[in-house]
Design a protein around this motif. Structure first.
Motif, PDB file in Angstrom:
ATOM      1  N   ILE A  28       8.528  -4.427   5.684  1.00  0.00           N
ATOM      2  CA  ILE A  28       7.829  -5.940   5.251  1.00  0.00           C
ATOM      3  C   ILE A  28       8.240  -5.916   3.764  1.00  0.00           C
ATOM      4  O   ILE A  28       8.840  -7.049   3.347  1.00  0.00           O
ATOM      5  N   ALA A  29       8.269  -4.765   3.028  1.00  0.00           N
ATOM      6  CA  ALA A  29       8.360  -4.942   1.493  1.00  0.00           C
ATOM      7  C   ALA A  29       9.959  -5.054   1.398  1.00  0.00           C
ATOM      8  O   ALA A  29      10.146  -6.165   0.473  1.00  0.00           O
ATOM      9  N   ARG A  30      10.635  -4.667   1.897  1.00  0.00           N
ATOM     10  CA  ARG A  30      12.238  -5.200   1.872  1.00  0.00           C
ATOM     11  C   ARG A  30      12.319  -6.709   2.351  1.00  0.00           C
ATOM     12  O   ARG A  30      13.209  -7.327   1.619  1.00  0.00           O
ATOM     13  N   ALA A  31      11.954  -6.840   3.485  1.00  0.00           N
ATOM     14  CA  ALA A  31      11.969  -8.392   3.548  1.00  0.00           C
ATOM     15  C   ALA A  31      11.314  -9.508   2.776  1.00  0.00           C
ATOM     16  O   ALA A  31      11.888 -10.790   2.717  1.00  0.00           O
ATOM     17  N   LEU A  32      10.602  -8.762   1.829  1.00  0.00           N
ATOM     18  CA  LEU A  32       9.941  -9.793   0.672  1.00  0.00           C
ATOM     19  C   LEU A  32      10.624  -9.833  -0.484  1.00  0.00           C
ATOM     20  O   LEU A  32      10.372 -10.507  -1.207  1.00  0.00           O
ATOM     21  N   MET A  33      11.801  -8.904  -0.680  1.00  0.00           N
ATOM     22  CA  MET A  33      12.253  -8.740  -2.006  1.00  0.00           C
ATOM     23  C   MET A  33      12.934  -9.998  -2.566  1.00  0.00           C
ATOM     24  O   MET A  33      13.067 -10.095  -3.589  1.00  0.00           O
ATOM     25  N   LEU A  34      13.602 -10.726  -1.650  1.00  0.00           N
ATOM     26  CA  LEU A  34      14.258 -11.871  -2.304  1.00  0.00           C
ATOM     27  C   LEU A  34      13.436 -13.366  -2.388  1.00  0.00           C
ATOM     28  O   LEU A  34      13.700 -14.356  -2.422  1.00  0.00           O
TER      29      LEU A  34
ATOM     30  N   GLY B 108       0.892  -1.166   0.058  1.00  0.00           N
ATOM     31  CA  GLY B 108       0.021   0.106  -0.145  1.00  0.00           C
ATOM     32  C   GLY B 108       0.881   1.221   0.080  1.00  0.00           C
ATOM     33  O   GLY B 108       0.443   2.337   0.523  1.00  0.00           O
ATOM     34  N   LEU B 109       1.986   1.201  -0.720  1.00  0.00           N
ATOM     35  CA  LEU B 109       2.860   2.446  -0.918  1.00  0.00           C
ATOM     36  C   LEU B 109       3.304   2.787  -2.050  1.00  0.00           C
ATOM     37  O   LEU B 109       4.451   3.522  -2.244  1.00  0.00           O
ATOM     38  N   GLN B 110       2.420   2.557  -2.859  1.00  0.00           N
ATOM     39  CA  GLN B 110       2.921   2.893  -4.439  1.00  0.00           C
ATOM     40  C   GLN B 110       2.824   4.475  -4.615  1.00  0.00           C
ATOM     41  O   GLN B 110       2.248   5.185  -3.956  1.00  0.00           O
ATOM     42  N   GLY B 111       4.029   4.786  -5.405  1.00  0.00           N
ATOM     43  CA  GLY B 111       4.043   6.221  -5.258  1.00  0.00           C
ATOM     44  C   GLY B 111       5.181   6.787  -4.341  1.00  0.00           C
ATOM     45  O   GLY B 111       5.585   7.934  -4.490  1.00  0.00           O
ATOM     46  N   LYS B 112       5.672   5.902  -3.351  1.00  0.00           N
ATOM     47  CA  LYS B 112       6.538   6.359  -2.438  1.00  0.00           C
ATOM     48  C   LYS B 112       8.007   6.124  -2.537  1.00  0.00           C
ATOM     49  O   LYS B 112       9.043   6.194  -1.588  1.00  0.00           O
ATOM     50  N   GLU B 113       8.136   5.826  -3.896  1.00  0.00           N
ATOM     51  CA  GLU B 113       9.746   5.080  -4.106  1.00  0.00           C
ATOM     52  C   GLU B 113      10.631   6.232  -3.928  1.00  0.00           C
ATOM     53  O   GLU B 113      11.907   5.846  -3.305  1.00  0.00           O
ATOM     54  N   GLN B 114      10.647   7.501  -3.927  1.00  0.00           N
ATOM     55  CA  GLN B 114      11.552   8.415  -4.039  1.00  0.00           C
ATOM     56  C   GLN B 114      11.541   9.328  -2.576  1.00  0.00           C
ATOM     57  O   GLN B 114      12.278  10.127  -2.379  1.00  0.00           O
ATOM     58  N   VAL B 115      10.768   8.704  -1.729  1.00  0.00           N
ATOM     59  CA  VAL B 115      10.606   9.397  -0.350  1.00  0.00           C
ATOM     60  C   VAL B 115      11.631   8.898   0.490  1.00  0.00           C
ATOM     61  O   VAL B 115      11.850   7.506   0.571  1.00  0.00           O
ATOM     62  N   TYR B 116      12.184   9.851   1.433  1.00  0.00           N
ATOM     63  CA  TYR B 116      12.809   9.341   2.394  1.00  0.00           C
ATOM     64  C   TYR B 116      12.274   8.771   3.855  1.00  0.00           C
ATOM     65  O   TYR B 116      11.053   9.511   4.011  1.00  0.00           O
ATOM     66  N   PRO B 117      12.908   8.018   4.608  1.00  0.00           N
ATOM     67  CA  PRO B 117      12.147   7.428   5.795  1.00  0.00           C
ATOM     68  C   PRO B 117      11.644   8.713   6.684  1.00  0.00           C
ATOM     69  O   PRO B 117      10.490   8.530   7.471  1.00  0.00           O
ATOM     70  N   SER B 118      12.322   9.742   6.890  1.00  0.00           N
ATOM     71  CA  SER B 118      12.065  10.756   7.737  1.00  0.00           C
ATOM     72  C   SER B 118      10.712  11.390   7.445  1.00  0.00           C
ATOM     73  O   SER B 118       9.964  12.018   8.211  1.00  0.00           O
ATOM     74  N   ARG B 119      10.090  11.167   6.255  1.00  0.00           N
ATOM     75  CA  ARG B 119       8.758  11.702   5.588  1.00  0.00           C
ATOM     76  C   ARG B 119       7.824  10.708   6.030  1.00  0.00           C
ATOM     77  O   ARG B 119       6.549  11.006   5.403  1.00  0.00           O
ATOM     78  N   LEU B 120       8.053   9.487   6.504  1.00  0.00           N
ATOM     79  CA  LEU B 120       7.051   8.480   6.547  1.00  0.00           C
ATOM     80  C   LEU B 120       6.621   8.356   8.197  1.00  0.00           C
ATOM     81  O   LEU B 120       7.208   8.668   9.065  1.00  0.00           O
ATOM     82  N   SER B 121       5.344   7.919   8.103  1.00  0.00           N
ATOM     83  CA  SER B 121       4.932   7.605   9.584  1.00  0.00           C
ATOM     84  C   SER B 121       5.371   6.327   9.861  1.00  0.00           C
ATOM     85  O   SER B 121       6.125   5.568   9.116  1.00  0.00           O
TER      86      SER B 121
ATOM     87  N   SER C 274      -3.792  -2.458  11.507  1.00  0.00           N
ATOM     88  CA  SER C 274      -3.391  -2.319   9.760  1.00  0.00           C
ATOM     89  C   SER C 274      -2.278  -3.221   9.568  1.00  0.00           C
ATOM     90  O   SER C 274      -2.247  -4.062   8.587  1.00  0.00           O
ATOM     91  N   ILE C 275      -1.066  -3.275  10.402  1.00  0.00           N
ATOM     92  CA  ILE C 275       0.175  -4.045  10.042  1.00  0.00           C
ATOM     93  C   ILE C 275      -0.247  -5.678  10.172  1.00  0.00           C
ATOM     94  O   ILE C 275       0.304  -6.309   9.355  1.00  0.00           O
ATOM     95  N   LEU C 276      -0.980  -5.929  11.228  1.00  0.00           N
ATOM     96  CA  LEU C 276      -1.191  -7.334  11.343  1.00  0.00           C
ATOM     97  C   LEU C 276      -1.912  -7.650  10.095  1.00  0.00           C
ATOM     98  O   LEU C 276      -1.933  -8.788   9.843  1.00  0.00           O
ATOM     99  N   ALA C 277      -3.079  -6.953   9.777  1.00  0.00           N
ATOM    100  CA  ALA C 277      -3.861  -7.252   8.878  1.00  0.00           C
ATOM    101  C   ALA C 277      -3.064  -7.671   7.396  1.00  0.00           C
ATOM    102  O   ALA C 277      -3.187  -8.485   6.655  1.00  0.00           O
ATOM    103  N   LEU C 278      -2.259  -6.810   7.415  1.00  0.00           N
ATOM    104  CA  LEU C 278      -1.055  -6.684   6.171  1.00  0.00           C
ATOM    105  C   LEU C 278      -0.450  -8.142   6.206  1.00  0.00           C
ATOM    106  O   LEU C 278      -0.325  -8.976   5.232  1.00  0.00           O
ATOM    107  N   LEU C 279       0.043  -8.470   7.208  1.00  0.00           N
ATOM    108  CA  LEU C 279       0.863  -9.556   7.636  1.00  0.00           C
ATOM    109  C   LEU C 279      -0.107 -10.841   7.304  1.00  0.00           C
ATOM    110  O   LEU C 279       0.372 -11.990   6.431  1.00  0.00           O
ATOM    111  N   GLN C 280      -1.420 -10.767   7.602  1.00  0.00           N
ATOM    112  CA  GLN C 280      -2.355 -11.886   7.348  1.00  0.00           C
ATOM    113  C   GLN C 280      -2.440 -12.174   5.909  1.00  0.00           C
ATOM    114  O   GLN C 280      -2.576 -12.959   5.189  1.00  0.00           O
TER     115      GLN C 280
END
Length: 365
Positions: A176-182, A154-167, A203-209
């Motif tokens: 989670i996305a990074r953990a799934l890359m491989l 659910g973060l499409q369009g956030k490719e060029q954003v730095y972590p400091s700008r994220l909740s 919301s994170i638990l629902a995403l993991l499910q």
């Protein structure tokens, strides 16, 4: 999720050569011990750990601080070597793996951390690229995979954003996305929601499910919160002082906890006697007073049936307080009810089977 990642020849890893094992069993720990010897005295973090985790299930590990949860989860990808015993992944003793075969194991296992572990100087895309860069993938493959996973979380369009700008929740979604890359087969979650507010945790638990259902991943989750276990896990193991004190299906541990540590962890979720009712409650019955009954349901079969309760008591039943949870299809919880049934009917009622797991008279109002 259709993007097929093609490994360049230089990055190819040897197979793990799985041995004969149950088709459903993904991980097995047998007699695992972990002793830290760096200090003045050895510290036993894990002792005699025996458990099996099925392929595709969400398995919870819970315990109070210092119970050994983090040590246990870190043995599953060899971030910690065991002092004794075996950790088997698909029937392979991972303690025997070295070099390229150990690297191959770790690439099959993704990990999510409590504090996200994102590089502040790198964009979201650059953070996601790190695992595939290390594995030797091409840039176009990396970017395609990253965009695919950002859409999944659910973060499409956030490719060029730095972590400091994220909740906080968005940072964890990047993790989670990074953990799934491989394209791992196993996902380890180390207190993945502990730094998040309750709404974001949901919301994170629902995403993991959702990821578990879509990708068929085995998820092993450690936490100190029973509410997290209740929402997401299929089975759970309770640790105390480095030992397993209880394990089984989630509904079973919630309905009839056997260990003191389990009961202590469940205590914050238990419905307390309301203060106004506690003030009114009398130990002896006066003329015209009603008995207050506490009815327990442990998921073993009985479900609340007020018509049947009234028939058994020979008097109407009024619900005062409590609630019933449904966990994995089982009714669990506690109800406080009031009834004007005479004492002789109450005595008979408390011995009833099939209407509740157990019951007691708390007093009279």
């Amino acid at each position: 999720m259709n993007t097929a990642l093609r490994k360049p020849a230089a990055a190819a890893q040897p197979p793990l050569e799985p041995q004969a094992a149950s088709a459903r069993e993904h991980l097995r720990l047998s007699g695992v011990q972990k002793v830290y010897t760096g200090g003045a005295l050895p510290v036993t973090a894990l002792a005699d750990i025996d458990l099996s985790i099925a392929r595709g299930e969400i398995f919870g590990i819970i315990g109070r601080s210092g119970a050994g949860k983090s040590s246990l989860i870190r043995t599953l990808n060899r971030l910690e070597d065991v002092s004794a015993g075996q950790v088997l992944v698909d029937g392979v003793d991972i303690g025997t793996l070295k070099g390229d075969r150990l690297v191959a194991l770790r690439r099959r296992i993704g990990m999510i951390f409590q504090h996200f572990n994102l590089l502040a100087s790198q964009t979201v895309l650059e953070n996601l690229a790190l695992p595939l860069k290390a594995a030797g993938f091409r840039r176009d493959e990396i970017e395609a995979r990253a965009r695919e996973l950002l859409e999944l979380v659910g973060l499409q369009g956030k490719e060029q954003v730095y972590p400091s700008r994220l909740s906080g929740g968005q940072k964890q979604r990047v993790g989670i996305a990074r953990a799934l890359m491989l394209k791992p087969e196993l996902l380890l979650c180390d207190e993945a929601t502990s730094a998040l507010d309750p709404e974001t945790t949901q919301s994170i638990l629902a995403l993991l499910q959702d990821i578990n259902r879509r990708l068929g991943l085995t998820i092993v989750l450690i936490t100190h919160e029973m509410a997290v276990i209740r929402q997401i896990c299929d089975r759970v193991v309770v640790l105390e002082h480095g030992r397993i004190v209880e394990q089984g299906p989630v509904w079973q541990l919630f309905g009839a906890p056997q260990a003191e540590a389990t009961r202590a962890l469940l205590a914050p979720l238990a419905a307390q006697l309301p203060a106004d009712l506690a003030r009114r409650l009398a130990a002896t019955r006066q003329s015209g007073a009603r008995a207050v009954l506490e009815l327990h349901y442990d998921g073993q079969g009985a479900e609340p049936d007020f018509q049947a309760l009234g028939q058994a008591l020979g008097a109407p039943v009024e619900l005062l307080h409590g609630g019933i949870d449904r966990i994995q299809g089982h009714a669990l919880g506690r109800l406080l009810v009031a009834t004007a049934a005479p004492e002789r009917r109450l005595a008979s009622f408390l011995t009833q089977t099939g209407l509740f797991a157990r019951a007691e008279v708390l007093g009279y109002v």
